[in-house]
Design a protein around this motif. Structure first.
Motif, PDB file in Angstrom:
ATOM      1  N   THR B 198       0.878  -1.175   0.000  1.00  0.00           N
ATOM      2  CA  THR B 198       0.000   0.000   0.000  1.00  0.00           C
ATOM      3  C   THR B 198       0.908   1.216   0.000  1.00  0.00           C
ATOM      4  OG1 THR B 198      -1.737  -1.136   1.238  1.00  0.00           O
ATOM      5  CG2 THR B 198      -1.750   1.274   1.304  1.00  0.00           C
ATOM      6  N   THR B 210      -4.106   6.656   0.762  1.00  0.00           N
ATOM      7  CA  THR B 210      -3.435   5.363   0.596  1.00  0.00           C
ATOM      8  C   THR B 210      -3.870   4.797  -0.749  1.00  0.00           C
ATOM      9  OG1 THR B 210      -5.202   4.199   1.758  1.00  0.00           O
ATOM     10  CG2 THR B 210      -3.293   4.837   3.065  1.00  0.00           C
ATOM     11  N   ALA B 212      -3.754   1.258  -3.014  1.00  0.00           N
ATOM     12  CA  ALA B 212      -3.459  -0.177  -2.995  1.00  0.00           C
ATOM     13  C   ALA B 212      -3.889  -0.871  -4.284  1.00  0.00           C
ATOM     14  CB  ALA B 212      -4.135  -0.831  -1.800  1.00  0.00           C
ATOM     15  N   ASP B 215      -3.385  -3.920  -7.538  1.00  0.00           N
ATOM     16  CA  ASP B 215      -2.415  -4.627  -6.700  1.00  0.00           C
ATOM     17  C   ASP B 215      -1.473  -5.433  -7.600  1.00  0.00           C
ATOM     18  OD1 ASP B 215      -1.104  -5.757  -4.584  1.00  0.00           O
ATOM     19  OD2 ASP B 215      -2.603  -7.327  -4.252  1.00  0.00           O
TER      20      ASP B 215
END
Lengths: 180, 300
Positions: B198, B210, B212, B215
Protein backbone atom coordinates in the motif's frame (compact mmCIF):
# COMPACT_ATOMS: atom_id res chain seq x y z
CA UNK A 1 32.81 18.61 -18.21
CA UNK A 2 35.53 19.09 -15.64
CA UNK A 3 34.42 19.20 -12.02
CA UNK A 4 34.76 22.62 -10.44
CA UNK A 5 37.89 23.33 -8.46
CA UNK A 6 37.53 22.53 -4.84
CA UNK A 7 38.09 25.87 -3.15
CA UNK A 8 36.71 24.91 0.19
CA UNK A 9 38.11 21.86 1.91
CA UNK A 10 35.31 19.55 3.02
CA UNK A 11 34.89 19.17 6.72
CA UNK A 12 34.91 15.41 7.08
CA UNK A 13 31.89 13.85 8.77
CA UNK A 14 32.09 10.12 8.25
CA UNK A 15 29.94 8.43 10.87
CA UNK A 16 32.14 5.33 11.19
CA UNK A 17 35.30 4.28 13.04
CA UNK A 18 37.92 1.64 12.34
CA UNK A 19 39.29 0.43 15.68
CA UNK A 20 42.79 -1.00 16.21
CA UNK A 21 44.88 -2.53 18.95
CA UNK A 22 47.98 -0.46 18.13
CA UNK A 23 48.63 3.09 17.07
CA UNK A 24 51.00 1.91 14.37
CA UNK A 25 48.19 -0.08 12.72
CA UNK A 26 45.90 2.94 12.76
CA UNK A 27 48.52 5.07 11.06
CA UNK A 28 49.22 2.40 8.47
CA UNK A 29 45.50 2.06 7.74
CA UNK A 30 45.15 5.80 7.30
CA UNK A 31 48.04 5.80 4.83
CA UNK A 32 46.64 2.89 2.79
CA UNK A 33 43.10 4.28 2.70
CA UNK A 34 44.16 7.82 1.78
CA UNK A 35 46.40 6.57 -0.99
CA UNK A 36 43.47 4.67 -2.50
CA UNK A 37 41.28 7.78 -2.49
CA UNK A 38 39.13 7.31 0.59
CA UNK A 39 38.39 10.37 2.70
CA UNK A 40 39.56 9.43 6.20
CA UNK A 41 40.83 11.09 9.37
CA UNK A 42 42.85 9.95 12.36
CA UNK A 43 40.81 10.53 15.50
CA UNK A 44 40.70 9.52 19.15
CA UNK A 45 37.76 7.18 19.67
CA UNK A 46 35.18 8.20 22.26
CA UNK A 47 36.02 6.71 25.66
CA UNK A 48 33.10 4.29 25.56
CA UNK A 49 34.33 2.90 22.22
CA UNK A 50 37.99 2.40 23.16
CA UNK A 51 38.96 -1.20 22.66
CA UNK A 52 42.70 -1.02 22.57
CA UNK A 53 44.87 1.84 21.46
CA UNK A 54 43.70 5.43 21.59
CA UNK A 55 43.86 6.08 17.89
CA UNK A 56 41.16 5.26 15.37
CA UNK A 57 40.44 6.10 11.76
CA UNK A 58 37.21 7.88 10.98
CA UNK A 59 35.61 6.71 7.73
CA UNK A 60 32.38 7.22 5.84
CA UNK A 61 30.43 4.35 7.42
CA UNK A 62 28.62 3.67 4.15
CA UNK A 63 31.98 2.61 2.66
CA UNK A 64 32.59 -0.08 5.32
CA UNK A 65 32.68 -3.13 2.99
CA UNK A 66 35.12 -1.59 0.51
CA UNK A 67 37.38 -0.38 3.31
CA UNK A 68 37.38 -3.73 5.13
CA UNK A 69 38.24 -5.49 1.87
CA UNK A 70 41.11 -3.11 1.15
CA UNK A 71 42.58 -3.44 4.66
CA UNK A 72 42.33 -7.23 4.44
CA UNK A 73 44.05 -7.26 1.06
CA UNK A 74 46.87 -5.08 2.38
CA UNK A 75 47.17 -7.13 5.58
CA UNK A 76 46.46 -4.16 7.82
CA UNK A 77 45.16 -5.55 11.13
CA UNK A 78 42.12 -3.90 12.70
CA UNK A 79 39.64 -4.82 15.40
CA UNK A 80 36.34 -3.76 13.88
CA UNK A 81 34.45 -1.09 11.97
CA UNK A 82 31.64 0.47 13.98
CA UNK A 83 29.22 3.41 13.85
CA UNK A 84 30.37 6.42 15.85
CA UNK A 85 26.93 7.07 17.28
CA UNK A 86 26.65 5.28 20.60
CA UNK A 87 23.44 3.27 20.81
CA UNK A 88 23.29 2.54 17.10
CA UNK A 89 21.84 -0.90 16.39
CA UNK A 90 23.99 -3.78 15.22
CA UNK A 91 24.22 -4.40 11.48
CA UNK A 92 20.90 -5.89 10.42
CA UNK A 93 21.20 -9.66 9.84
CA UNK A 94 17.54 -10.72 9.56
CA UNK A 95 16.09 -11.61 6.15
CA UNK A 96 12.54 -12.07 4.87
CA UNK A 97 11.42 -14.27 1.99
CA UNK A 98 8.49 -13.76 -0.39
CA UNK A 99 7.28 -16.58 -2.64
CA UNK A 100 6.13 -15.45 -6.09
CA UNK A 101 5.40 -18.96 -7.39
CA UNK A 102 8.22 -19.54 -9.88
CA UNK A 103 10.45 -17.02 -8.13
CA UNK A 104 11.67 -16.33 -4.59
CA UNK A 105 12.47 -12.82 -3.36
CA UNK A 106 14.89 -12.53 -0.43
CA UNK A 107 14.92 -9.24 1.43
CA UNK A 108 17.74 -8.07 3.70
CA UNK A 109 17.37 -4.57 5.09
CA UNK A 110 16.71 -2.22 2.21
CA UNK A 111 17.85 -4.72 -0.45
CA UNK A 112 16.00 -7.46 -2.33
CA UNK A 113 17.23 -10.23 -4.61
CA UNK A 114 14.89 -12.42 -6.67
CA UNK A 115 15.82 -15.70 -8.34
CA UNK A 116 14.15 -18.38 -10.42
CA UNK A 117 13.36 -21.33 -8.15
CA UNK A 118 13.96 -23.91 -10.86
CA UNK A 119 17.14 -22.63 -12.51
CA UNK A 120 18.71 -20.61 -9.70
CA UNK A 121 19.18 -17.67 -12.05
CA UNK A 122 19.07 -14.20 -10.51
CA UNK A 123 16.25 -12.34 -12.28
CA UNK A 124 16.19 -9.08 -10.32
CA UNK A 125 17.65 -6.98 -7.56
CA UNK A 126 15.88 -3.96 -6.14
CA UNK A 127 16.02 -1.43 -3.33
CA UNK A 128 19.01 0.45 -1.98
CA UNK A 129 20.42 3.83 -2.86
CA UNK A 130 24.22 3.70 -3.03
CA UNK A 131 26.04 4.08 -6.37
CA UNK A 132 27.20 0.47 -6.54
CA UNK A 133 23.65 -0.90 -6.50
CA UNK A 134 22.80 -0.21 -10.16
CA UNK A 135 26.24 -1.64 -11.00
CA UNK A 136 25.58 -4.80 -8.98
CA UNK A 137 22.15 -5.07 -10.59
CA UNK A 138 23.82 -5.23 -14.00
CA UNK A 139 26.48 -7.67 -12.79
CA UNK A 140 24.06 -10.14 -11.17
CA UNK A 141 21.07 -10.29 -13.51
CA UNK A 142 20.80 -13.47 -15.62
CA UNK A 143 23.59 -15.23 -13.74
CA UNK A 144 23.32 -18.41 -11.71
CA UNK A 145 23.50 -17.92 -7.95
CA UNK A 146 26.41 -20.36 -7.94
CA UNK A 147 28.31 -18.47 -10.63
CA UNK A 148 27.45 -14.82 -9.99
CA UNK A 149 29.99 -12.59 -8.24
CA UNK A 150 29.33 -12.00 -4.56
CA UNK A 151 28.12 -8.43 -3.92
CA UNK A 152 30.52 -8.19 -1.00
CA UNK A 153 33.44 -8.93 -3.35
CA UNK A 154 32.67 -6.33 -6.02
CA UNK A 155 30.53 -3.80 -4.11
CA UNK A 156 31.75 -1.02 -1.86
CA UNK A 157 28.90 0.09 0.39
CA UNK A 158 26.53 -0.99 3.12
CA UNK A 159 23.80 -1.44 0.51
CA UNK A 160 26.08 -3.97 -1.21
CA UNK A 161 26.59 -5.72 2.12
CA UNK A 162 22.81 -5.99 2.60
CA UNK A 163 22.47 -7.33 -0.94
CA UNK A 164 25.16 -9.89 -0.09
CA UNK A 165 23.09 -11.07 2.89
CA UNK A 166 20.14 -11.56 0.54
CA UNK A 167 22.40 -13.31 -1.99
CA UNK A 168 23.82 -15.65 0.65
CA UNK A 169 20.35 -16.57 1.90
CA UNK A 170 19.22 -17.08 -1.70
CA UNK A 171 22.08 -19.55 -2.24
CA UNK A 172 21.13 -21.47 0.91
CA UNK A 173 17.46 -21.61 -0.07
CA UNK A 174 18.16 -22.69 -3.63
CA UNK A 175 20.73 -25.35 -2.77
CA UNK A 176 18.59 -26.56 0.14
CA UNK A 177 15.61 -27.02 -2.16
CA UNK A 178 17.70 -29.15 -4.54
CA UNK A 179 18.90 -31.63 -1.93
CA UNK A 180 16.99 -34.93 -1.93
CA UNK B 1 14.06 23.87 -15.15
CA UNK B 2 13.78 20.45 -13.54
CA UNK B 3 17.25 19.18 -12.67
CA UNK B 4 17.87 15.51 -11.85
CA UNK B 5 21.28 14.73 -10.35
CA UNK B 6 22.74 11.31 -9.67
CA UNK B 7 25.36 8.71 -10.48
CA UNK B 8 25.04 6.03 -13.16
CA UNK B 9 26.91 2.72 -13.37
CA UNK B 10 28.94 3.67 -16.43
CA UNK B 11 32.66 3.43 -15.79
CA UNK B 12 34.58 6.48 -16.95
CA UNK B 13 31.55 8.66 -17.68
CA UNK B 14 32.66 12.22 -16.90
CA UNK B 15 30.53 14.71 -15.03
CA UNK B 16 27.98 15.73 -17.64
CA UNK B 17 25.10 18.17 -17.56
CA UNK B 18 22.67 18.47 -20.45
CA UNK B 19 19.08 18.02 -21.51
CA UNK B 20 18.19 14.38 -21.95
CA UNK B 21 16.47 12.56 -24.79
CA UNK B 22 15.47 8.96 -25.38
CA UNK B 23 16.95 6.92 -28.20
CA UNK B 24 15.78 3.34 -28.48
CA UNK B 25 16.37 1.69 -25.13
CA UNK B 26 18.91 4.27 -23.97
CA UNK B 27 18.99 7.79 -22.68
CA UNK B 28 21.25 10.19 -24.52
CA UNK B 29 22.93 12.94 -22.54
CA UNK B 30 25.36 15.11 -24.49
CA UNK B 31 26.23 12.16 -26.79
CA UNK B 32 26.68 9.75 -23.87
CA UNK B 33 24.36 6.73 -23.87
CA UNK B 34 22.98 5.80 -20.44
CA UNK B 35 21.00 2.59 -19.80
CA UNK B 36 17.43 2.89 -18.59
CA UNK B 37 17.91 0.53 -15.65
CA UNK B 38 17.63 0.61 -11.89
CA UNK B 39 18.82 3.87 -10.36
CA UNK B 40 19.13 7.38 -11.70
CA UNK B 41 18.51 6.09 -15.25
CA UNK B 42 15.03 4.87 -14.31
CA UNK B 43 14.18 8.13 -12.57
CA UNK B 44 15.28 10.18 -15.58
CA UNK B 45 13.39 7.89 -17.98
CA UNK B 46 10.18 8.18 -15.98
CA UNK B 47 10.40 11.97 -15.72
CA UNK B 48 11.18 12.18 -19.44
CA UNK B 49 8.15 10.03 -20.29
CA UNK B 50 5.95 12.51 -18.40
CA UNK B 51 7.49 15.67 -19.87
CA UNK B 52 7.34 14.18 -23.39
CA UNK B 53 3.68 13.35 -22.97
CA UNK B 54 2.92 16.82 -21.64
CA UNK B 55 5.06 18.43 -24.38
CA UNK B 56 7.25 20.17 -21.82
CA UNK B 57 10.98 20.78 -22.00
CA UNK B 58 12.86 17.59 -21.05
CA UNK B 59 14.63 17.39 -17.71
CA UNK B 60 18.12 18.76 -17.36
CA UNK B 61 20.30 16.05 -15.87
CA UNK B 62 23.62 16.03 -14.04
CA UNK B 63 25.18 12.58 -14.18
CA UNK B 64 28.57 10.99 -13.65
CA UNK B 65 29.93 7.45 -13.64
CA UNK B 66 30.30 5.91 -10.18
CA UNK B 67 30.17 2.20 -9.31
CA UNK B 68 30.42 2.79 -5.58
CA UNK B 69 33.86 4.27 -5.02
CA UNK B 70 32.34 7.67 -4.34
CA UNK B 71 34.52 9.89 -6.53
CA UNK B 72 31.73 10.64 -8.99
CA UNK B 73 29.28 11.26 -6.17
CA UNK B 74 31.58 13.86 -4.67
CA UNK B 75 31.91 15.56 -8.05
CA UNK B 76 28.13 15.94 -8.22
CA UNK B 77 27.95 17.40 -4.72
CA UNK B 78 30.80 19.83 -5.38
CA UNK B 79 29.36 20.91 -8.73
CA UNK B 80 25.97 21.65 -7.22
CA UNK B 81 27.45 23.36 -4.17
CA UNK B 82 29.21 25.82 -6.44
CA UNK B 83 26.62 26.21 -9.20
CA UNK B 84 23.15 25.65 -7.79
CA UNK B 85 22.73 29.36 -7.09
CA UNK B 86 23.22 30.32 -10.73
CA UNK B 87 21.28 27.30 -12.02
CA UNK B 88 18.33 27.99 -9.73
CA UNK B 89 16.26 24.99 -10.86
CA UNK B 90 12.53 25.01 -10.16
CA UNK B 91 12.76 21.37 -9.11
CA UNK B 92 15.95 19.70 -7.88
CA UNK B 93 15.94 15.91 -7.67
CA UNK B 94 18.87 14.34 -5.80
CA UNK B 95 19.19 10.64 -6.39
CA UNK B 96 21.86 7.87 -6.33
CA UNK B 97 24.95 9.33 -4.65
CA UNK B 98 27.25 7.98 -2.00
CA UNK B 99 25.74 9.39 1.21
CA UNK B 100 28.01 12.14 2.52
CA UNK B 101 26.68 14.15 5.42
CA UNK B 102 29.19 17.01 5.25
CA UNK B 103 28.69 17.56 1.52
CA UNK B 104 24.91 17.39 1.87
CA UNK B 105 25.15 19.99 4.61
CA UNK B 106 27.15 22.30 2.33
CA UNK B 107 24.74 21.73 -0.54
CA UNK B 108 21.73 22.66 1.57
CA UNK B 109 23.59 25.79 2.60
CA UNK B 110 24.30 26.67 -1.05
CA UNK B 111 20.64 26.20 -1.96
CA UNK B 112 19.81 29.04 0.37
CA UNK B 113 21.63 31.21 -2.19
CA UNK B 114 19.16 30.44 -4.99
CA UNK B 115 17.06 33.40 -6.08
CA UNK B 116 14.04 31.15 -5.71
CA UNK B 117 14.23 28.09 -3.53
CA UNK B 118 13.86 24.94 -5.65
CA UNK B 119 11.37 22.27 -4.86
CA UNK B 120 13.65 19.68 -3.25
CA UNK B 121 13.17 15.97 -3.91
CA UNK B 122 15.45 13.24 -2.55
CA UNK B 123 15.49 9.49 -2.87
CA UNK B 124 18.10 6.74 -2.55
CA UNK B 125 21.53 7.71 -1.19
CA UNK B 126 20.68 11.40 -1.21
CA UNK B 127 17.73 10.74 1.08
CA UNK B 128 20.01 8.68 3.36
CA UNK B 129 22.49 11.56 3.55
CA UNK B 130 19.79 14.15 4.23
CA UNK B 131 18.36 12.09 7.08
CA UNK B 132 21.73 11.14 8.58
CA UNK B 133 22.82 14.79 8.55
CA UNK B 134 19.58 15.93 10.21
CA UNK B 135 18.52 17.88 7.11
CA UNK B 136 15.32 16.04 6.19
CA UNK B 137 13.12 19.04 6.89
CA UNK B 138 14.99 21.00 4.20
CA UNK B 139 13.32 18.73 1.62
CA UNK B 140 9.85 18.82 0.10
CA UNK B 141 9.53 15.19 -1.01
CA UNK B 142 11.09 11.89 0.08
CA UNK B 143 10.08 8.63 -1.60
CA UNK B 144 11.09 5.81 0.80
CA UNK B 145 10.02 2.18 0.70
CA UNK B 146 8.99 0.43 3.92
CA UNK B 147 12.56 -0.43 4.99
CA UNK B 148 13.69 3.12 4.29
CA UNK B 149 10.73 4.45 6.26
CA UNK B 150 11.97 2.34 9.19
CA UNK B 151 15.35 4.02 8.71
CA UNK B 152 13.72 7.47 8.85
CA UNK B 153 11.86 6.43 12.00
CA UNK B 154 15.02 5.15 13.71
CA UNK B 155 16.67 8.17 15.27
CA UNK B 156 20.01 6.40 15.76
CA UNK B 157 20.48 4.90 12.29
CA UNK B 158 22.77 6.58 9.76
CA UNK B 159 22.03 3.98 7.06
CA UNK B 160 19.19 1.45 6.50
CA UNK B 161 21.68 -1.37 7.22
CA UNK B 162 21.68 -0.25 10.86
CA UNK B 163 17.97 0.02 11.54
CA UNK B 164 16.70 -1.57 14.70
CA UNK B 165 15.56 -5.12 14.07
CA UNK B 166 12.10 -4.61 15.53
CA UNK B 167 11.52 -1.75 13.10
CA UNK B 168 12.57 -3.95 10.16
CA UNK B 169 10.14 -6.59 11.38
CA UNK B 170 7.28 -4.10 11.41
CA UNK B 171 4.34 -5.39 9.41
CA UNK B 172 2.40 -3.23 7.03
CA UNK B 173 -0.32 -2.49 9.57
CA UNK B 174 2.21 -0.65 11.71
CA UNK B 175 3.63 1.61 9.00
CA UNK B 176 1.56 4.56 10.29
CA UNK B 177 3.47 4.25 13.57
CA UNK B 178 6.78 4.55 11.67
CA UNK B 179 5.42 7.61 9.87
CA UNK B 180 4.61 9.25 13.21
CA UNK B 181 8.10 8.47 14.52
CA UNK B 182 9.81 9.77 11.37
CA UNK B 183 8.05 13.12 11.73
CA UNK B 184 8.49 13.22 15.51
CA UNK B 185 12.26 12.89 15.06
CA UNK B 186 12.19 15.50 12.24
CA UNK B 187 13.57 12.89 9.85
CA UNK B 188 10.93 13.29 7.14
CA UNK B 189 10.45 15.67 4.25
CA UNK B 190 7.30 17.78 4.10
CA UNK B 191 5.72 15.11 1.91
CA UNK B 192 6.42 11.39 2.02
CA UNK B 193 5.42 8.99 -0.71
CA UNK B 194 5.93 5.64 1.03
CA UNK B 195 6.14 2.91 -1.61
CA UNK B 196 4.90 -0.58 -0.81
CA UNK B 197 2.03 -3.04 -1.00
CA UNK B 198 0.00 0.00 0.00
CA UNK B 199 1.43 3.38 -0.92
CA UNK B 200 1.05 6.11 1.71
CA UNK B 201 0.90 9.79 0.82
CA UNK B 202 1.77 11.81 3.91
CA UNK B 203 2.02 15.55 4.41
CA UNK B 204 3.52 16.94 7.60
CA UNK B 205 2.67 13.72 9.42
CA UNK B 206 -0.93 13.43 8.20
CA UNK B 207 -1.79 10.47 5.97
CA UNK B 208 -3.70 12.10 3.11
CA UNK B 209 -4.22 9.04 0.93
CA UNK B 210 -3.44 5.36 0.60
CA UNK B 211 -3.24 3.59 -2.74
CA UNK B 212 -3.46 -0.18 -3.00
CA UNK B 213 -4.97 -0.69 -6.45
CA UNK B 214 -4.22 -2.10 -8.85
CA UNK B 215 -2.41 -4.63 -6.70
CA UNK B 216 0.77 -5.69 -8.52
CA UNK B 217 3.00 -7.27 -5.83
CA UNK B 218 5.63 -8.21 -8.45
CA UNK B 219 6.64 -4.54 -8.66
CA UNK B 220 8.55 -4.84 -5.37
CA UNK B 221 10.97 -7.31 -6.91
CA UNK B 222 11.70 -5.25 -10.02
CA UNK B 223 14.76 -3.04 -9.73
CA UNK B 224 13.97 0.59 -10.55
CA UNK B 225 10.23 0.67 -9.86
CA UNK B 226 10.76 2.92 -6.86
CA UNK B 227 13.06 5.10 -8.94
CA UNK B 228 10.40 5.50 -11.61
CA UNK B 229 7.91 6.72 -8.98
CA UNK B 230 10.44 9.35 -7.93
CA UNK B 231 10.78 10.54 -11.53
CA UNK B 232 7.02 10.75 -11.94
CA UNK B 233 6.30 12.66 -8.74
CA UNK B 234 9.08 15.09 -9.63
CA UNK B 235 7.68 15.71 -13.11
CA UNK B 236 4.11 16.14 -11.88
CA UNK B 237 5.30 18.57 -9.21
CA UNK B 238 7.21 20.45 -11.89
CA UNK B 239 4.03 21.10 -13.87
CA UNK B 240 2.51 22.70 -10.81
CA UNK B 241 0.29 20.05 -9.31
CA UNK B 242 -0.06 20.10 -5.54
CA UNK B 243 2.60 17.81 -4.12
CA UNK B 244 0.14 15.31 -2.69
CA UNK B 245 -1.73 15.19 -6.02
CA UNK B 246 1.54 14.64 -7.85
CA UNK B 247 2.38 11.81 -5.46
CA UNK B 248 -1.00 10.13 -5.80
CA UNK B 249 -0.87 10.24 -9.61
CA UNK B 250 2.73 8.97 -9.62
CA UNK B 251 1.82 5.99 -7.44
CA UNK B 252 -1.27 5.17 -9.48
CA UNK B 253 0.61 5.50 -12.79
CA UNK B 254 3.36 3.12 -11.71
CA UNK B 255 0.90 0.50 -10.51
CA UNK B 256 -1.26 0.77 -13.60
CA UNK B 257 1.78 0.51 -15.86
CA UNK B 258 2.79 -2.67 -14.04
CA UNK B 259 -0.67 -4.05 -14.68
CA UNK B 260 -0.64 -2.98 -18.34
CA UNK B 261 2.73 -4.72 -18.79
CA UNK B 262 1.56 -7.90 -17.00
CA UNK B 263 4.92 -7.95 -15.24
CA UNK B 264 6.53 -10.91 -13.54
CA UNK B 265 9.30 -10.55 -10.92
CA UNK B 266 11.76 -11.12 -13.78
CA UNK B 267 10.68 -7.98 -15.67
CA UNK B 268 12.82 -4.90 -16.20
CA UNK B 269 11.80 -1.39 -15.25
CA UNK B 270 11.93 -0.38 -18.92
CA UNK B 271 8.86 -2.54 -19.56
CA UNK B 272 6.94 -0.54 -16.97
CA UNK B 273 8.12 2.90 -18.07
CA UNK B 274 7.26 1.90 -21.64
CA UNK B 275 3.61 1.71 -20.56
CA UNK B 276 3.47 5.22 -19.09
CA UNK B 277 2.21 6.93 -22.28
CA UNK B 278 -0.67 4.43 -22.49
CA UNK B 279 -1.52 5.00 -18.83
CA UNK B 280 -1.39 8.78 -19.31
CA UNK B 281 -3.67 8.61 -22.35
CA UNK B 282 -6.23 6.54 -20.51
CA UNK B 283 -6.13 7.99 -17.00
CA UNK B 284 -4.18 11.24 -16.59
CA UNK B 285 -7.07 13.54 -17.46
CA UNK B 286 -9.38 11.69 -15.10
CA UNK B 287 -6.84 11.57 -12.27
CA UNK B 288 -5.36 15.05 -12.53
CA UNK B 289 -7.56 17.30 -14.65
CA UNK B 290 -4.61 17.72 -17.05
CA UNK B 291 -6.54 16.88 -20.23
CA UNK B 292 -5.34 18.83 -23.23
CA UNK B 293 -1.75 19.61 -23.99
CA UNK B 294 -0.89 22.29 -26.52
CA UNK B 295 2.74 23.23 -26.91
CA UNK B 296 3.58 22.91 -23.27
CA UNK B 297 0.38 24.54 -22.02
CA UNK B 298 -2.03 22.16 -20.40
CA UNK B 299 -5.70 22.70 -19.73
CA UNK B 300 -8.46 21.22 -17.63
Amino acid sequence: MAPPNRKQKSRFEGGGLVLFTAVREAMEAQRVLKKTGYLVKLVAPPAELRRGCDLAVEINLVEKPGIERLLDHRNVAYLSVIPIKVGTSELLEVVKVTDFGDWLMVKAGNMKLTFDKESGVVVNTSGGGCPDIPYLHAELISKLLTEAPRPRDIGFTLCALMLDHAFEEGCILWQGARQP
Amino acid sequence: MMLIAGTVPVKGLPLTMAKVRAEGESLVIDSHHIPCTQGTGATISAALAATDYLKLEPPQVLVVGDIGKGKGSREIYEYLIQRVGELSPAVLVLHYCLPDMALMRRLCQSIKGCSQRPLMVADAGSMYAAKAAGLATEFDIFTPDAAELAFLADQGATHPAYINRHLFDTDIARLPRLIVDAYRHRNAAKLLLVKGATDYIVRDGDILATIAEPDVPELEAIGGTGDSVTGLVSAFSYIGLELHEAAIIAAKTNRMAGKFASVTPAAGVRQIIGQFPSVFREYLCHWSGVCHVEGGNYHD
